[in-house]
Scaffold this active site. Structure first.
Site, short mmCIF file in Angstrom:
data_model
loop_
_atom_site.label_atom_id
_atom_site.label_comp_id
_atom_site.label_asym_id
_atom_site.label_seq_id
_atom_site.Cartn_x
_atom_site.Cartn_y
_atom_site.Cartn_z
N ASP A 48 3.58 -5.34 -15.26
CA ASP A 48 3.30 -4.31 -14.26
C ASP A 48 4.02 -3.03 -14.64
O ASP A 48 5.24 -3.00 -14.77
CB ASP A 48 3.77 -4.80 -12.88
CG ASP A 48 3.61 -3.74 -11.80
OD1 ASP A 48 2.80 -2.82 -11.97
OD2 ASP A 48 4.29 -3.87 -10.76
N HIS A 57 1.29 -6.88 -11.41
CA HIS A 57 1.75 -6.46 -10.09
C HIS A 57 1.50 -7.55 -9.05
O HIS A 57 2.34 -7.80 -8.20
CB HIS A 57 1.02 -5.17 -9.72
CG HIS A 57 1.56 -4.48 -8.51
ND1 HIS A 57 2.79 -3.87 -8.50
CD2 HIS A 57 1.03 -4.29 -7.27
CE1 HIS A 57 3.00 -3.32 -7.31
NE2 HIS A 57 1.95 -3.56 -6.55
N GLY A 94 0.82 -1.20 0.00
CA GLY A 94 0.00 0.00 0.00
C GLY A 94 0.86 1.26 0.00
O GLY A 94 1.09 1.85 -1.04
N SER A 118 4.74 -5.31 -3.63
CA SER A 118 4.45 -3.89 -3.69
C SER A 118 5.16 -3.15 -2.55
O SER A 118 6.37 -3.30 -2.40
CB SER A 118 2.94 -3.67 -3.65
OG SER A 118 2.62 -2.34 -4.02
N TYR A 119 4.44 -2.37 -1.73
CA TYR A 119 5.13 -1.66 -0.65
C TYR A 119 5.65 -2.61 0.42
O TYR A 119 6.45 -2.20 1.27
CB TYR A 119 4.23 -0.59 -0.02
CG TYR A 119 5.03 0.42 0.77
CD1 TYR A 119 5.71 1.45 0.12
CD2 TYR A 119 5.15 0.32 2.15
CE1 TYR A 119 6.49 2.36 0.83
CE2 TYR A 119 5.92 1.23 2.87
CZ TYR A 119 6.58 2.24 2.20
OH TYR A 119 7.36 3.14 2.91
#
Length: 454
Positions: free
Chosen positions: A375, A427, A82, A178-179
């Site tokens: 992605d 992603h 996120g 991701s994060y």
């Protein structure tokens, strides 16, 4: 640092519980069955672990054990990013968990590519305020950041291991995307230092970690995103040259000329799904309750871009929340995929993860980095640029790897780190290429290079 070690030591002492109390806590957390769930041959547990008593911060977990040999298989912690997004809504329900949610949010069906065939999977919603995780101090939602998240994820693991002592000393891995490209190596470093401080056989027996399409270095991630968009014909030559000229990507703030260049790039993208550029998007109809379900047939797997909406329905059902021990009051809990208050008020965010990678490759951990190659948000180009700055010696030169009798992607093995691409994945790699993702996991857990042939 000394104060942190003292806190952790006191935490370990205070969290040591008898086998009878651990069994009682496990029984309280056991999920008998989720609403609409098909019959399964594995155990599930979910509940809360308090990570800060004074503020009332508690993290929510969901453990799905393996249907076979769960007592010997490793434990794998999954984290989404996120920052502020749910590991249950994404990782468990769309990617690697044992269940999928149907279109109406009324029933679950089995995911035949679930990762709990290979390991016991622990999904964690972190930090407090994400998913079912909560805080009794509302200001905490505007005060999250990398350091506190890593520290409280470590506290969670220590206390969770006390509740589930059968997983103490078990081979343990962390995987995220991701994060979580920040969460995963930062937590791995915390565990590594924690284990060194106690100088004995580690209760949290960390063997390695894996990061997919993860934020790695802000400069190279952003530069790589521009390169990816241009090389995939998503932006014009003019805009690409303007970005290279005006955007240095060396700080969080950008110049006005850079912002204009990025604005034109955004306009040129169109309404493409940046997380998977060749996939259809989920288009909301005017009443905002129905969706236009674009379809993409990927070999024998049908991708549905609207699955996020099904999770919003399912996890807001009071009977689901009761079954998962998530609704602790009589007031229905409002569950969301991502908490944008947390996201928009993130405090500390390390500019680069590369120093941690250097430290942990030297520590001998098994480290894999992988990229779905469709992605455009955290693209393979940025990851490759960042990894090149580690200057790791090549152990096994670049080669195509195989899954289900097809090229699954490409890989190169370095001293201390393996890099792999997943062909045709976005992603969220397991969403579009679940079988290739499972092949990746099996090779990672086995400590073997990806298959060279079928």
């Amino acid at each position: 640092m000394a104060r942190i070690h003292l806190i952790i030591i006191l935490l370990v002492i205070s969290s040591t519980s008898s086998s009878s109390s651990s069994l009682r806590e496990q029984e309280e957390d056991m999920i008998k069955a989720l609403p609409g769930q098909p019959q399964v041959g594995f155990s599930q547990f979910s509940g809360y672990v308090t990570v800060n008593e004074s503020h009332g911060r508690s993290l929510f977990y969901w453990l799905t054990e393996s249907p076979s040999s769960s007592h010997t298989k490793p434990l794998l912690l999954w984290l989404n990013g996120g920052p502020g997004c749910s590991s249950i809504g994404y990782g468990a329900s769309e990617e690697i968990g044992p269940f999928r949610i149907n279109k109406t949010g009324s029933n679950l069906y089995l995911n035949k590519f679930t990762w709990n065939t290979e390991a016991n999977i622990l999904f964690l919603e972190s930090p407090a305020g994400v998913g079912f995780s909560y805080t009794n101090t509302s200001s905490d939602l505007k005060d999250s950041g990398d350091e506190r998240t890593a520290q409280e994820n470590l506290i969670f693991l220590i206390k969770w291991m006390s509740r589930f002592p059968q997983y103490q000393y078990r081979d343990f891995y962390i995987v995220g995307e991701s994060y979580a490209g920040h969460y995963v190596p930062q937590l791995a470093k915390k565990i590594h230092l924690y284990n060194k401080a106690f100088n004995n056989t580690p209760i949290i027996n960390l063997k390695g970690f894996m990061v997919g399409n993860g934020d790695m270095d802000k400069h190279y991630d952003r530069l790589g995103a521009a390169m990816y968009a241009w090389s995939h014909a998503m932006i014009s030559d003019k805009t690409y040259k303007s970005i290279l000229k005006h955007c240095s990507f060396t700080a969080d703030k950008t110049s006005d000329k850079c912002n204009w260049a990025l604005y034109f790039a955004y306009r040129e993208f169109g309404k493409v799904n940046g997380y998977s550029i060749y996939s259809p998007s989920c288009v909301h109809q005017t009443n905002q309750t129905k969706f236009l379900h674009g379809r993409l047939l990927v070999e024998e797997y049908e991708y549905d871009p609207c699955t996020e909406s099904y999770a919003e329905i399912y996890y807001n059902r009071p009977d689901v929340q009761r079954a998962m021990h998530a609704n602790l009051t009589s007031i229905p809990y409002k569950w969301t995929l991502c908490n944008m208050v947390v996201n928009n008020n993130w405090k500390d965010s390390e500019f680069s993860m590369l120093p941690i990678y250097k430290e942990l490759t030297a520590a001998g951990l098994r480290i894999w980095v992988f990229s779905g190659d469709t992605d455009a948000v955290v693209p393979v180009t940025g990851t490759r640029l960042a990894l090149s700055k580690l200057n790791l010696p090549v152990k096994t030169p670049w080669y195509p790897w195989y899954s289900e009798k097809q090229v699954g992607g490409w890989t190169e093995v370095y001293e201390g780190l393996t890099f792999a691409t997943i062909r045709g994945a976005g992603h969220e790699v397991p969403v579009l290429q679940p079988e290739r993702a499972l092949t990746l996991l099996r090779s990672f857990l086995a400590g073997k290079e990806l298959p060279r042939s079928y």
